[in-house]
Write a protein that holds these residues in place. Structure first.
Motif, PDB file in Angstrom:
ATOM      1  N   PRO A 153      50.795 106.001 -16.130  1.00 55.53           N
ATOM      2  CA  PRO A 153      52.139 105.634 -16.596  1.00 55.53           C
ATOM      3  C   PRO A 153      52.256 104.144 -16.938  1.00 55.53           C
ATOM      4  O   PRO A 153      53.134 103.748 -17.697  1.00 55.53           O
ATOM      5  CB  PRO A 153      53.054 105.985 -15.408  1.00 55.53           C
ATOM      6  CG  PRO A 153      52.159 106.237 -14.247  1.00 55.53           C
ATOM      7  CD  PRO A 153      50.791 106.514 -14.755  1.00 55.53           C
ATOM      8  N   ALA A 154      51.351 103.334 -16.407  1.00 59.87           N
ATOM      9  CA  ALA A 154      51.434 101.885 -16.651  1.00 59.87           C
ATOM     10  C   ALA A 154      50.737 101.467 -17.948  1.00 59.87           C
ATOM     11  O   ALA A 154      50.744 100.299 -18.306  1.00 59.87           O
ATOM     12  CB  ALA A 154      50.832 101.136 -15.461  1.00 59.87           C
ATOM     13  N   LEU A 155      50.140 102.422 -18.614  1.00 60.86           N
ATOM     14  CA  LEU A 155      49.401 102.102 -19.838  1.00 60.86           C
ATOM     15  C   LEU A 155      50.386 101.641 -20.913  1.00 60.86           C
ATOM     16  O   LEU A 155      51.292 102.384 -21.290  1.00 60.86           O
ATOM     17  CB  LEU A 155      48.655 103.354 -20.295  1.00 60.86           C
ATOM     18  CG  LEU A 155      47.508 103.178 -21.286  1.00 60.86           C
ATOM     19  CD1 LEU A 155      46.365 102.368 -20.681  1.00 60.86           C
ATOM     20  CD2 LEU A 155      46.999 104.547 -21.707  1.00 60.86           C
ATOM     21  N   GLN A 156      50.216 100.413 -21.398  1.00 63.62           N
ATOM     22  CA  GLN A 156      51.199  99.851 -22.313  1.00 63.62           C
ATOM     23  C   GLN A 156      50.567  98.738 -23.136  1.00 63.62           C
ATOM     24  O   GLN A 156      49.779  97.942 -22.631  1.00 63.62           O
ATOM     25  CB  GLN A 156      52.361  99.265 -21.486  1.00 63.62           C
ATOM     26  CG  GLN A 156      53.628  99.133 -22.298  1.00 63.62           C
ATOM     27  CD  GLN A 156      54.773  98.638 -21.437  1.00 63.62           C
ATOM     28  OE1 GLN A 156      54.612  98.318 -20.253  1.00 63.62           O
ATOM     29  NE2 GLN A 156      55.955  98.554 -22.035  1.00 63.62           N
ATOM     30  N   TRP A 157      50.927  98.691 -24.424  1.00 63.72           N
ATOM     31  CA  TRP A 157      50.400  97.639 -25.295  1.00 63.72           C
ATOM     32  C   TRP A 157      50.997  96.293 -24.903  1.00 63.72           C
ATOM     33  O   TRP A 157      52.200  96.159 -24.732  1.00 63.72           O
ATOM     34  CB  TRP A 157      50.717  97.955 -26.754  1.00 63.72           C
ATOM     35  CG  TRP A 157      50.254  96.863 -27.684  1.00 63.72           C
ATOM     36  CD1 TRP A 157      51.034  96.021 -28.407  1.00 63.72           C
ATOM     37  CD2 TRP A 157      48.899  96.490 -27.967  1.00 63.72           C
ATOM     38  NE1 TRP A 157      50.263  95.150 -29.132  1.00 63.72           N
ATOM     39  CE2 TRP A 157      48.931  95.407 -28.879  1.00 63.72           C
ATOM     40  CE3 TRP A 157      47.652  96.961 -27.519  1.00 63.72           C
ATOM     41  CZ2 TRP A 157      47.780  94.800 -29.371  1.00 63.72           C
ATOM     42  CZ3 TRP A 157      46.498  96.353 -28.018  1.00 63.72           C
ATOM     43  CH2 TRP A 157      46.574  95.288 -28.927  1.00 63.72           C
ATOM     44  N   ASN A 158      50.142  95.311 -24.751  1.00 58.12           N
ATOM     45  CA  ASN A 158      50.598  93.966 -24.404  1.00 58.12           C
ATOM     46  C   ASN A 158      50.301  93.057 -25.597  1.00 58.12           C
ATOM     47  O   ASN A 158      49.156  92.656 -25.826  1.00 58.12           O
ATOM     48  CB  ASN A 158      49.857  93.503 -23.136  1.00 58.12           C
ATOM     49  CG  ASN A 158      50.321  92.133 -22.675  1.00 58.12           C
ATOM     50  OD1 ASN A 158      50.690  91.279 -23.499  1.00 58.12           O
ATOM     51  ND2 ASN A 158      50.307  91.917 -21.358  1.00 58.12           N
ATOM     52  N   ALA A 159      51.346  92.773 -26.370  1.00 55.06           N
ATOM     53  CA  ALA A 159      51.162  92.025 -27.617  1.00 55.06           C
ATOM     54  C   ALA A 159      50.665  90.612 -27.343  1.00 55.06           C
ATOM     55  O   ALA A 159      49.870  90.052 -28.095  1.00 55.06           O
ATOM     56  CB  ALA A 159      52.464  91.998 -28.403  1.00 55.06           C
TER      57      ALA A 159
END
Ligand SMILES: [Fe+2]
Ligand SMILES: [Fe+2]
Lengths: 333, 269
Positions: free
Chosen positions: A266-272
């Protein structure tokens, strides 16, 4: 992947007392490493460098042959003749990788039998990923996609390893690994895009089970990897565990999207800001548990190898006896 | 559960299936060795033979599917033929379906029995493929041309192993002789003459396997002699796999092999 050796071994002590001769050799060796030169088998090398390489290459070789077992488990049940042939070819390649790697280790002055003895006694390790079970056909595809995918990430840098025989073996191996990853991805894609709901659920279940163990394949975080710095210094290790892991996550997220599977984080997220995917915390207690022998299949995997070796002793003895008789006859003639 | 397909009972189709099933079912047994052989090189060699046999089976099933379509308009693909027949519609000789250790002595198998069977079957296949080079079925002749090189290699490799183990240590000699005692009774079936073979021979499709017996026997005898093994006598027992009546082992082999195809109707793999 297959190279957790430096991560899971205790921190090595640097040998203290050295002769003047040896110190000179050491200086020359360090200079060659710094200049990016390759070290060949016949060249002088520090005992510690030799020992580390033997440990790493043999662990890699053991991983290839133990790694034949989880996928080999599905050869007789492969769902089509085409998939059966691909799987046979893949597992055969892994055996071949074992052969090249044992041969590379042998250039350092150990025999394959000695290395196998260390595996069988539990003294040498193999990659802990192979202590997980293959429960469905989708596990076979997932191993190709994720496990071989992680292996490629890890192994491509080793093609530039300072020890030339190892680097050469890795070049051959990496060529085949990309076929392994493609066939796995293709098997999953077929099920996801052309298959039934039951097949799609099978794929998702497999990905859920393999995702975290695959992230662990890159070894513990950099700040807990005791021998990494020395490995980097020697040109045995080229990229750190955490960097490789990040590269793997970044590449895999897009592939998962193409497949149409979700990754169980669930923590998988794009970090620009970082230009990378952020991911959740890895449960390192599981990793150490499996490395320590308490994974789902540790005992079975090792005993399969030990049994094969022991049950085959009479065959190896007979082949040797026959070859000896034959040479004696030839000499007499 | 996916139902079985029904197979036309033309002799010509059965003749092709006998050969295809021989390749597939032996490959299935060899696949069980993967990761468990006495040395890594032989693990790879066994997989290699399995791969060659699967390749041959695939070509033959595709051809059998074409034949089936000409017989009654129903075309089956290689996987329907390989995975969706009832046991009675498989026509391999019983020898290839036997477990890798017929006496239950070792899992996943006894290397002596495996090398002996591989030598026996590869020797047979070399003869079959050689004769099929002259088949008036051009597709079959083309399959034979590729397969024969592979079969020759398998024959040589496993004949060498029979000799090595027969003429190795006392232990290995005893094990080889024991293996021979277990497997030799299944030789009779290989060369039984029947209507299917006769039809194939008459049409010029391929040899009646009975006509290959003398060459096979003399080749095997020279291998076994070099291995210093005693050739057992053939008695009254004759297995019947080629007619679709198999051993007790076949059902388990098929259950394992067919499981996914049977359990997931409509699936694409
Ligand atoms: Fe590999
Ligand atoms: Fe691989």
């Amino acid at each position: 992947m297959y190279t957790q050796a430096m991560d899971t071994a205790p921190k090595d002590a640097t040998p203290a007392v050295r002769s003047a001769d040896e110190a000179a050799l050491q200086t020359r060796f360090d200079a060659r490493i710094d200049a990016g030169e390759f070290i060949e088998a016949k060249d002088w090398m520090p005992a510690h460098y030799r020992k580390t390489l033997i440990r790493q290459i043999s662990q890699h070789a053991h991983s290839e042959i133990v790694g034949m077992l989880p996928e080999g488990n599905w050869i007789t049940r492969a769902p089509t003749l085409k998939r059966k042939a691909i799987l046979l070819a893949k597992v055969q390649d892994e055996g071949g990788h074992g052969l090249y790697l044992y041969a590379a280790a042998e250039t350092l002055g150990v025999s394959r039998d000695e290395l196998l003895e260390a595996l069988h006694s539990g003294q040498a390790k193999y990659s802990s990923i192979f202590n997980y079970p293959t429960l469905t056909w989708a596990d076979v595809g997932t191993i190709g996609w994720l496990v071989d995918g992680a292996a490629i990430m890890n192994q491509v840098p080793i093609c530039r390893c300072s020890y030339a025989p190892y680097a050469r073996a890795m070049i051959r191996i990496c060529r085949e690994e990309s076929f392994h990853q493609r066939q796995g991805f293709d098997a999953l894609l077929t099920m996801m895009q052309q298959g039934t709901d039951a097949q799609r659920a099978m794929v998702q279940d497999a990905v859920n089970r393999w995702w975290w163990p695959c992230l662990m394949m890159f070894g513990p975080p950099d700040d807990q990897s005791p021998n990494s710095a020395q490995g980097m210094r020697w040109g045995i290790k080229r990229i750190s565990n955490d960097e490789l892991r990040q590269k793997f996550v970044d590449a895999t997220v897009e592939q998962a999207r193409v497949l149409g599977v979700s990754l169980p984080d669930p923590a998988l997220q794009w970090n620009a800001a970082r230009g990378h995917w952020d991911f959740g915390a890895i449960d390192w207690s599981e990793f150490w548990q499996v490395v320590g022998g308490e994974g789902p299949c540790n005992r079975e995997r090792l005993s399969a190898r030990v049994n094969a070796w022991q049950a085959g002793a009479w065959v190896r003895e007979a082949a040797m006896a026959h070859a000896q008789k034959h040479t004696i006859q030839q000499e007499a003639a | 559960m996916q139902a079985s397909i029904s197979i036309h009972d033309s002799p010509e189709l059965r003749y092709v299936l006998r050969l295809a099933d021989t390749c597939l079912i032996l490959a299935q047994r060899l696949g069980q060795w993967c990761g468990h052989a006495p040395v890594l090189e032989e693990d790879i060699a066994l997989t290699n033979m399995a791969l060659d046999l699967i390749g041959q089976a695939r070509a033959l099933y595709t051809h059998a599917g074409d034949l089936h379509a000409t017989l009654n308009g129903v075309r089956y693909d290689e996987d329907q033929l390989a995975f969706l027949r009832d046991e009675r519609d498989y026509f391999n000789p019983t020898l290839v379906e036997l477990p890798n250790a017929l006496d239950g002595s070792a899992a996943p198998g006894d290397f002596a029995q495996t090398v002996l069977r591989n030598c026996m079957i590869a020797s047979l296949l070399v003869l079959v493929w050689t004769a099929l080079l002259r088949s008036n079925d051009k597709a079959l002749a083309a399959i034979a041309e590729k397969a024969i090189k592979e079969a020759r290699y398998h024959q040589q490799h496993y004949a060498d192993w029979v000799v090595r183990l027969g003429d190795g240590t006392d232990v290995s000699a005893k094990r080889m002789q024991h293996a021979l005692g277990l497997l030799w009774p299944y030789v009779s079936e290989l060369f039984v003459e029947d209507a299917i073979d006769r039809a194939a021979a008459t049409q010029g499709l391929g040899p009646a396997w009975s006509t290959l017996r003398a060459s096979w026997m003399s080749q095997m005898q020279s291998v076994l002699e070099a291995a210093q093994l005693q050739v057992p006598q053939l008695n009254a027992f004759c297995s019947t796999g080629r007619c679709g009546v198999h051993s007790e082992h076949m059902g388990f082999l098929l259950a394992e092999m067919q499981h996914l195809q049977r359990a997931y109707p409509g699936a694409v793999w």
